[in-house]
Design a protein around this motif. Sequence first.
Motif, PDB file in Angstrom:
ATOM      1  N   UNK A 128      -2.728  -4.364  -4.133  1.00 50.49           N
ATOM      2  CA  UNK A 128      -2.989  -5.190  -2.830  1.00 50.49           C
ATOM      3  C   UNK A 128      -1.892  -6.512  -3.567  1.00 50.49           C
ATOM      4  N   UNK A 129      -1.728  -7.599  -3.631  1.00 49.89           N
ATOM      5  CA  UNK A 129      -0.983  -8.689  -3.768  1.00 49.89           C
ATOM      6  C   UNK A 129      -0.272  -8.216  -4.103  1.00 49.89           C
ATOM      7  N   UNK A 130       0.500  -6.973  -4.414  1.00 54.99           N
ATOM      8  CA  UNK A 130       1.891  -6.632  -4.609  1.00 54.99           C
ATOM      9  C   UNK A 130       3.198  -5.442  -3.942  1.00 54.99           C
ATOM     10  N   UNK A 131       1.823  -4.810  -3.016  1.00 50.91           N
ATOM     11  CA  UNK A 131       2.314  -3.793  -1.861  1.00 50.91           C
ATOM     12  C   UNK A 131       1.503  -4.320  -0.313  1.00 50.91           C
ATOM     13  N   UNK A 132       0.474  -4.816  -0.569  1.00 49.29           N
ATOM     14  CA  UNK A 132      -0.541  -5.383   0.570  1.00 49.29           C
ATOM     15  C   UNK A 132       0.410  -6.142   1.528  1.00 49.29           C
ATOM     16  N   UNK A 133       1.376  -7.231   1.646  1.00 47.95           N
ATOM     17  CA  UNK A 133       1.917  -7.221   2.536  1.00 47.95           C
ATOM     18  C   UNK A 133       2.892  -6.082   3.651  1.00 47.95           C
ATOM     19  N   UNK A 134       3.528  -5.108   2.382  1.00 41.27           N
ATOM     20  CA  UNK A 134       4.733  -4.540   2.557  1.00 41.27           C
ATOM     21  C   UNK A 134       4.012  -2.984   3.204  1.00 41.27           C
ATOM     22  N   UNK A 135       3.228  -3.081   2.724  1.00 45.78           N
ATOM     23  CA  UNK A 135       1.733  -1.905   4.121  1.00 45.78           C
ATOM     24  C   UNK A 135       1.503  -2.645   4.943  1.00 45.78           C
ATOM     25  N   UNK A 136       1.305  -3.522   5.187  1.00 45.60           N
ATOM     26  CA  UNK A 136       0.427  -3.458   6.767  1.00 45.60           C
ATOM     27  C   UNK A 136       0.383  -2.976   7.848  1.00 45.60           C
ATOM     28  N   UNK A 137      -0.830  -2.999   8.533  1.00 41.17           N
ATOM     29  CA  UNK A 137      -1.505  -2.199   9.533  1.00 41.17           C
ATOM     30  C   UNK A 137      -0.959  -0.673   9.541  1.00 41.17           C
ATOM     31  N   UNK A 138      -0.752  -0.270   8.261  1.00 38.43           N
ATOM     32  CA  UNK A 138      -0.837   0.922   7.657  1.00 38.43           C
ATOM     33  C   UNK A 138      -1.982   2.288   7.115  1.00 38.43           C
ATOM     34  N   UNK A 139      -1.496   3.115   7.945  1.00 39.25           N
ATOM     35  CA  UNK A 139      -2.577   4.397   7.714  1.00 39.25           C
ATOM     36  C   UNK A 139      -2.540   4.615   6.023  1.00 39.25           C
ATOM     37  N   UNK A 140      -3.963   3.781   5.309  1.00 42.33           N
ATOM     38  CA  UNK A 140      -4.083   3.776   4.085  1.00 42.33           C
ATOM     39  C   UNK A 140      -5.195   4.430   3.716  1.00 42.33           C
ATOM     40  N   UNK A 181      -7.814  21.047   4.489  1.00 41.57           N
ATOM     41  CA  UNK A 181      -7.456  20.269   5.692  1.00 41.57           C
ATOM     42  C   UNK A 181      -6.754  19.381   5.086  1.00 41.57           C
ATOM     43  N   UNK A 182      -5.483  18.912   6.470  1.00 42.46           N
ATOM     44  CA  UNK A 182      -4.769  18.213   5.628  1.00 42.46           C
ATOM     45  C   UNK A 182      -5.309  16.350   5.450  1.00 42.46           C
ATOM     46  N   UNK A 183      -5.351  15.104   5.455  1.00 45.45           N
ATOM     47  CA  UNK A 183      -5.363  13.325   5.821  1.00 45.45           C
ATOM     48  C   UNK A 183      -4.173  13.182   5.838  1.00 45.45           C
ATOM     49  N   UNK A 184      -3.858  13.024   6.817  1.00 41.24           N
ATOM     50  CA  UNK A 184      -2.934  11.671   7.348  1.00 41.24           C
ATOM     51  C   UNK A 184      -3.219  10.702   6.449  1.00 41.24           C
ATOM     52  N   UNK A 185      -2.121  10.068   6.205  1.00 43.01           N
ATOM     53  CA  UNK A 185      -2.040   8.691   4.974  1.00 43.01           C
ATOM     54  C   UNK A 185      -0.734   8.639   5.092  1.00 43.01           C
ATOM     55  N   UNK A 186      -0.276   6.878   5.459  1.00 39.74           N
ATOM     56  CA  UNK A 186       1.161   6.644   5.172  1.00 39.74           C
ATOM     57  C   UNK A 186       1.129   5.973   3.677  1.00 39.74           C
ATOM     58  N   UNK A 187       0.120   5.947   3.259  1.00 40.26           N
ATOM     59  CA  UNK A 187      -0.302   5.038   1.662  1.00 40.26           C
ATOM     60  C   UNK A 187      -1.215   5.011   1.000  1.00 40.26           C
ATOM     61  N   UNK A 188      -1.619   5.572   0.256  1.00 43.23           N
ATOM     62  CA  UNK A 188      -2.401   6.010  -0.845  1.00 43.23           C
ATOM     63  C   UNK A 188      -3.014   5.165  -2.320  1.00 43.23           C
TER      64      UNK A 188
END
Length: 271
Positions: A128-140, A181-188
């Motif tokens: 999260x400290x490497x990538x969290x800011x860049x994916x803020x507010x996204x579906x994770x 089924x399919x679960x929509x996510x921007x990031x994993x």
Amino acid sequence: MTYDVIVIGGGPAGLSGAVALGRALRSVLVIDSGEPRNAPADGIHNFLTRDGMTPAEFHAAGRAEVLRYGGEVIDGSVVSARPGFEVLVSGGATFRAKRLLVTTGLADRLPDIPGLAERWGSMVLHCPYCHGYEVRGKAIGVFGDAEKVRLWQQWSSDVIPLAVDDVAAVEDGGVRLKDGSFVVRDYLVVTTRMEARAGFLDDIGLKPVEHPMGIGTYLPAIDPSGRTEVPGVWVAGNVADPMAQVITSAAAGLTAGAMINFDLLPALDTP
């Protein structure tokens, strides 16, 4: 020629250590396999004045600094390090040194889910400290326990847990579950097993061990400078500290380089 120091690994720890040794007027050779752990990442973060720099740009700048201070850098993978610090490189070349600094980093072992490895470093993240800011507010979607989910909720309100055993494949835009089924996510987010790249050190009696936190393997140091139980061998960066980020790896390389220089000083004359 026998170098003062051979640095095995050309990432932030190795290059920083080599610069420190070059500035101390030591002969130093860096052997770089060109396989940095962070190669898939878009940029480096949490490194003052270097935020957003790509790993490739950072690597090139670090190599240039080593050369500026008289160090040498070659491309290649170390096959073995033998007693007397004779280092055999892929292709057959052999080099010798008075001391070794091992900074080969680690390999991330990913969960065995189809489609996941191909998206590592882009859609699939871990820190999260490497990538969290860049994916803020996204579906994770988080493969992990409740604590990891809670941590990632600092950056997004749309964070859900996922179980590895429930997922059939990772696809663009989310995950396909085994029930179809399919679960929509921007990031994993995944937890990797982190394994030290250090199998070439067996001949000098230095082997990776399980990390006490259960996160993988590492080469333990016996003091804060990175000194190991094998006289004349230091470690720095992710090979010794799997949790270290780029800036802390670079700092560890500097510390190890300074202490290796001190270790190479002539003994004081005693009355």
